[in-house]
Design an enzyme around this catalytic site. Structure first.
Site, PDB file in Angstrom:
ATOM      1  CB  SER A 154      41.023  76.298   3.400  1.00  0.00           C
ATOM      2  OG  SER A 154      41.645  75.054   3.611  1.00  0.00           O
ATOM      3  CB  SER A 155      38.458  80.106   3.897  1.00  0.00           C
ATOM      4  OG  SER A 155      37.841  81.319   4.188  1.00  0.00           O
ATOM      5  CB  SER A 156      37.749  82.188  -0.502  1.00  0.00           C
ATOM      6  OG  SER A 156      37.281  82.602  -1.746  1.00  0.00           O
ATOM      7  CG  HIS A 295      37.396  80.964   8.978  1.00  0.00           C
ATOM      8  ND1 HIS A 295      36.391  80.255   8.381  1.00  0.00           N
ATOM      9  CD2 HIS A 295      38.066  81.572   7.974  1.00  0.00           C
ATOM     10  CE1 HIS A 295      36.438  80.442   7.076  1.00  0.00           C
ATOM     11  NE2 HIS A 295      37.444  81.240   6.812  1.00  0.00           N
TER      12      HIS A 295
END
Ligand code: NAG
Ligand code: NAG
Ligand code: NAG
Ligand code: NAG
Length: 310
Positions: A154-156, A295
């Site tokens: 997720s994300s990074s 996000h």
């Protein structure tokens, strides 16, 4: 450095870069319904570890004979323990007998290094190399099924998922990125390790499918084997990694696999849920654009199992 200039040649940066750090918007995905049966364990002897990335592993009590492996990569401010608690993979491992590797970022703020030359190169000695070494270790230690190794985050962790798929295509059968950026999009011109890149985060780094695909090819020059199929999730209301990052990531993998990104083979509205649209290209690329979702897009554990064939 030749690599750094060639890798981003052709990318256009549009608009002006904002400068505020946005790590605090990164949130934990869906809370699991049930806790996993076993505890997470740290492994300290998994091989070369130049970037000092930590390895944690979840091995269910009922392990499959030749267990598949999922690498599950946390978001900025996250930890291996946090992603183990906040994602569904360990409980799914209890049901299905696969192993989960949770790498942990060595940097303050715990984002992943997806900006340095070493991270963006096959066997370059960065975080991606350490994570690949964790996979090799687990395959060997648990007699894992090398044809069933998967990566998600997720994300990074989603940025790193794309980077792992680009730098170690031979290791992975499939990848699922929840709200990330294209591989190479965070490239630091000054060679910085673990650098935030505002122009990419703000959705201003734009390229043709060919330019984005070349970045992937340049991360492992002369590689000619198979590559993982990819599923890309992104929310249309993402204020941390702006929604255009969805479009650029789709262009990247469409370029790699030779699909026309403007012509998906199928478009399904309100799938897998209301407001989400699922686009499919061939058998190697799926995009899920989640209208109104910020996000990050919540993890869909059971759909992930379907995509991974588990
Ligand atoms: C990798 O580095 C981390 C942080 O220093 C350490 O905890 C771990 O034991 C190292 N692992 C290996 C295999 O060197
Ligand atoms: C951010 O990444 C883009 C590639 O996506 C690159 O062109 C740009 O120079 C990078 N910014 C910095 C400050 O390195
Ligand atoms: C892929 O590369 C390897 C090593 O360079 C070579 O032996 C092999 O023939 C290549 N295969 C194809 C299909 O080009
Ligand atoms: C990005 O992709 C989504 C989903 O296909 C589409 O709705 C949107 O218009 C695209 N954005 C751009 C800037 O092309």
């Amino acid at each position: 450095m030749k690599f750094l200039t060639s890798i981003s040649a052709g990318l256009a940066l549009v608009g002006s870069a904002l400068t505020h750090p946005v790590f605090d918007e990164l949130m934990i995905p869906n809370a699991p319904l049930k806790r996993a049966a076993q505890a997470l364990k740290q492994v300290t002897n998994f091989g070369a570890n130049t970037s000092k990335t930590k390895m944690y592993i979840y091995v269910p009590s009922k392990l499959a004979a030749s267990p598949p492996i999922i690498v599950a990569i946390h978001y900025c401010t996250g930890t291996a323990q946090g992603y183990y608690n906040g994602s569904p993979y360990a409980q799914l491992a209890d049901q299905k007998g696969f192993i989960v590797i949770y790498p942990e970022s060595p940097y303050s703020g715990t984002c992943w290094d997806v900006s340095s030359k070493s991270a963006l190169s096959h066997n370059g000695g960065g975080d991606s190399n350490s994570i690949a070494n964790m996979v090799t270790y687990a395959l060997d230690q648990y007699k894992g099924d090398a044809s069933k190794v998967f990566v998600t985050g997720s994300s990074s962790g989603a940025m790193m998922t794309n980077v792992m798929a680009a730098t170690y295509p031979e290791l992975f059968a499939a990848g699922i990125a929840y709200s990330g950026t294209a591989a190479g999009c965070f490239l630091s011109q000054s060679g910085g390790v673990d650098q935030w890149n505002n122009s990419c985060a703000q959705g201003q780094a734009r390229g043709t499918p060919q330019v984005w695909a070349k970045m992937v090819f340049d991360m492992y020059p002369n590689y000619n084997g198979s590559r993982p199929k990819m599923q890309i999730y992104h929310g249309s209301a993402d204020n941390t990694l702006l929604p255009n990052n969805y479009n650029e990531t789709i262009k990247q993998w469409a370029g790699v696999f030779g699909y026309d990104y403007t012509k998906p083979d199928s478009t399904k509205a309100n799938s897998p849920q209301s407001g989400y649209t699922t686009y499919t290209w061939g058998d190697h690329l799926v995009g899920v654009y989640a209208r109104g979702v910020g996000h990050t897009v919540p993890i869909r554990g059971s759909d992930d199992m379907t995509f991974f064939g588990l």
